[in-house]
Structures are given as C-alpha cells and as structure tokens.
Design a protein around this motif. Structure first.
Motif, PDB file in Angstrom:
ATOM      1  N   GLN A  53     -14.877  21.493 -16.429  1.00 21.78           N
ATOM      2  CA  GLN A  53     -13.943  22.537 -15.998  1.00 21.78           C
ATOM      3  C   GLN A  53     -12.809  22.729 -17.011  1.00 21.78           C
ATOM      4  N   LYS A  54     -12.413  21.650 -17.681  1.00 23.00           N
ATOM      5  CA  LYS A  54     -11.321  21.723 -18.655  1.00 23.00           C
ATOM      6  C   LYS A  54     -11.637  22.682 -19.800  1.00 23.00           C
ATOM      7  N   LYS A  55     -12.905  22.889 -20.080  1.00 21.51           N
ATOM      8  CA  LYS A  55     -13.281  23.826 -21.149  1.00 21.51           C
ATOM      9  C   LYS A  55     -12.832  25.246 -20.821  1.00 21.51           C
ATOM     10  N   HIS A  56     -12.819  25.580 -19.529  1.00 23.96           N
ATOM     11  CA  HIS A  56     -12.414  26.917 -19.088  1.00 23.96           C
ATOM     12  C   HIS A  56     -11.003  26.932 -18.511  1.00 23.96           C
ATOM     13  N   HIS A  57     -10.495  25.746 -18.189  1.00 26.22           N
ATOM     14  CA  HIS A  57      -9.163  25.611 -17.585  1.00 26.22           C
ATOM     15  C   HIS A  57      -8.406  24.498 -18.308  1.00 26.22           C
ATOM     16  N   PRO A  58      -7.877  24.794 -19.492  1.00 24.15           N
ATOM     17  CA  PRO A  58      -7.221  23.750 -20.295  1.00 24.15           C
ATOM     18  C   PRO A  58      -5.976  23.154 -19.642  1.00 24.15           C
ATOM     19  N   GLU A  59      -5.470  23.784 -18.593  1.00 23.42           N
ATOM     20  CA  GLU A  59      -4.305  23.246 -17.894  1.00 23.42           C
ATOM     21  C   GLU A  59      -4.651  22.022 -17.045  1.00 23.42           C
ATOM     22  N   LEU A  60      -5.931  21.774 -16.821  1.00 27.97           N
ATOM     23  CA  LEU A  60      -6.336  20.619 -16.023  1.00 27.97           C
ATOM     24  C   LEU A  60      -6.057  19.329 -16.786  1.00 27.97           C
ATOM     25  N   PHE A  61      -5.730  18.294 -16.037  1.00 28.06           N
ATOM     26  CA  PHE A  61      -5.389  16.984 -16.599  1.00 28.06           C
ATOM     27  C   PHE A  61      -6.287  15.952 -15.933  1.00 28.06           C
ATOM     28  N   LEU A  62      -6.962  15.134 -16.741  1.00 25.90           N
ATOM     29  CA  LEU A  62      -7.832  14.085 -16.223  1.00 25.90           C
ATOM     30  C   LEU A  62      -7.241  12.722 -16.565  1.00 25.90           C
ATOM     31  N   GLU A  63      -6.969  11.958 -15.517  1.00 28.37           N
ATOM     32  CA  GLU A  63      -6.419  10.613 -15.655  1.00 28.37           C
ATOM     33  C   GLU A  63      -7.444   9.601 -15.158  1.00 28.37           C
ATOM     34  N   ILE A  64      -7.619   8.533 -15.911  1.00 30.80           N
ATOM     35  CA  ILE A  64      -8.518   7.445 -15.524  1.00 30.80           C
ATOM     36  C   ILE A  64      -7.668   6.218 -15.208  1.00 30.80           C
ATOM     37  N   ALA A  65      -7.826   5.710 -13.986  1.00 27.92           N
ATOM     38  CA  ALA A  65      -7.094   4.519 -13.538  1.00 27.92           C
ATOM     39  C   ALA A  65      -8.065   3.332 -13.511  1.00 27.92           C
ATOM     40  N   LEU A  66      -7.859   2.395 -14.415  1.00 25.60           N
ATOM     41  CA  LEU A  66      -8.729   1.219 -14.495  1.00 25.60           C
ATOM     42  C   LEU A  66      -8.199   0.112 -13.585  1.00 25.60           C
ATOM     43  N   PRO A  67      -9.094  -0.620 -12.916  1.00 22.85           N
ATOM     44  CA  PRO A  67      -8.630  -1.706 -12.069  1.00 22.85           C
ATOM     45  C   PRO A  67      -8.182  -2.935 -12.859  1.00 22.85           C
ATOM     46  N   PHE A  68      -8.719  -3.101 -14.063  1.00 21.80           N
ATOM     47  CA  PHE A  68      -8.358  -4.227 -14.927  1.00 21.80           C
ATOM     48  C   PHE A  68      -8.780  -3.883 -16.352  1.00 21.80           C
ATOM     49  N   PRO A  69      -8.194  -4.547 -17.353  1.00 18.72           N
ATOM     50  CA  PRO A  69      -8.549  -4.252 -18.747  1.00 18.72           C
ATOM     51  C   PRO A  69     -10.040  -4.495 -18.993  1.00 18.72           C
ATOM     52  N   GLY A  70     -10.650  -3.604 -19.743  1.00 17.09           N
ATOM     53  CA  GLY A  70     -12.051  -3.757 -20.115  1.00 17.09           C
ATOM     54  C   GLY A  70     -13.049  -3.319 -19.064  1.00 17.09           C
TER      55      GLY A  70
END
Length: 156
Positions: A61-78
């Motif tokens: 969707q970001k390709k057509h809507h560059p205002e979108l923001f994707l955040e990845i929340a990791l539970p622990f490193p690695g």
C-alpha cells in the motif's frame, strides 16, 4: 491513528493454498478499510505468519500511499533474524525497535503485544480456533475498548 495486527503464526494449510490466498485477500481488504477509518501508522510484531503477511500488505500500500508508516515492534533483540520474510519486512519498514525487556521469551512476547495494544486505536485480528498470543491480544483490545476488524481464517 495507529492500527496493529495479531494472528496465528501457523495454520493447518500450506502457503499458496486457497485458504492462504483468501486470508491474504481479507488482509488486503482490512488494511484498506483501516486506511478509510483514518489509520496511517501500522504496527506489526514481526512473527512469521499473519504479522509478516500484514506487514507485506502495508508495504504494498505504501507504494500508492507514501504517507503510510510501518513500524515493527520486536519482542527481543534478534527476533526472527533467520527468517527471510521477516527480515525483508524489517528492511522495508520505516521503524524497527525492541519493546520487550524480559529475559523470558514468553514474557517478552506478552510485553510486545501489550505495548502494541496500548498505542493502537484499531486492531486487525486474523482469528483461528485455539488459544495463545493472538487470542490474548484480542482480549486485551476488547478490555481497552479498541475496535477490532476480525478476519476469519476458515474456508468460509
């Protein structure tokens, strides 16, 4: 508005099966509806399965809507550093960070899920029979009064 995702990591059917394609289509529809409801920030937990599929939908969707923001929340490193699809999502995301602080993996997953719900105004949940992290996350959202877009993973 921030929208987060939850759902199982594993299903009783193979990737590419009709059931898999149906869930992906339903995720596409849910992401589009979330955008219509005002979501511009999407928050994913970087697990295999639903988390990865959802993030891939947002990336498309970001390709057509560059205002979108994707955040990845990791539970622990690695977390899932050896899973190519998870790593591809992390590389395409706008922001990747660790939210879990517990040394216990199970507790770190709980902390990640809770942190996502605490920040979100909408949850997209792929539901599958059973219990576990996804069911617990849905319950947390219900207790907080967060609207839930439910996607059933059954063949119907």
């Amino acid at each position: 508005m921030i929208c987060c995702f939850t759902g199982p990591r594993f299903f009783p059917w193979a990737d590419g099966s009709p059931q898999h394609r149906k869930v992906l289509s339903r995720l596409d529809t849910a992401v589009q509806l979330a955008m219509e409801l005002g979501a511009t920030h999407f928050l994913c937990g970087n697990a295999v399965g639903v988390d990865t599929w959802a993030a891939e939908r947002v990336i498309r969707q970001k390709k057509h809507h560059p205002e979108l923001f994707l955040e990845i929340a990791l539970p622990f490193p690695g977390h899932n550093e050896k899973e190519p699809a998870c790593q591809a999502v992390c590389q395409a995301a706008d922001y990747v960070h660790v939210v879990g602080t517990s040394k216990c993996r199970r507790a770190a997953f709980y902390q990640r899920d809770r942190a996502m719900i605490e920040r979100s105004g909408l949850l997209i949940a792929v539901e599958s029979p059973g219990f576990g992290g996804a069911a617990r996350t849905v319950h947390m959202a219900q207790k907080k009064g967060i609207p839930i877009l439910r996607i059933h993973s059954s063949s119907s």
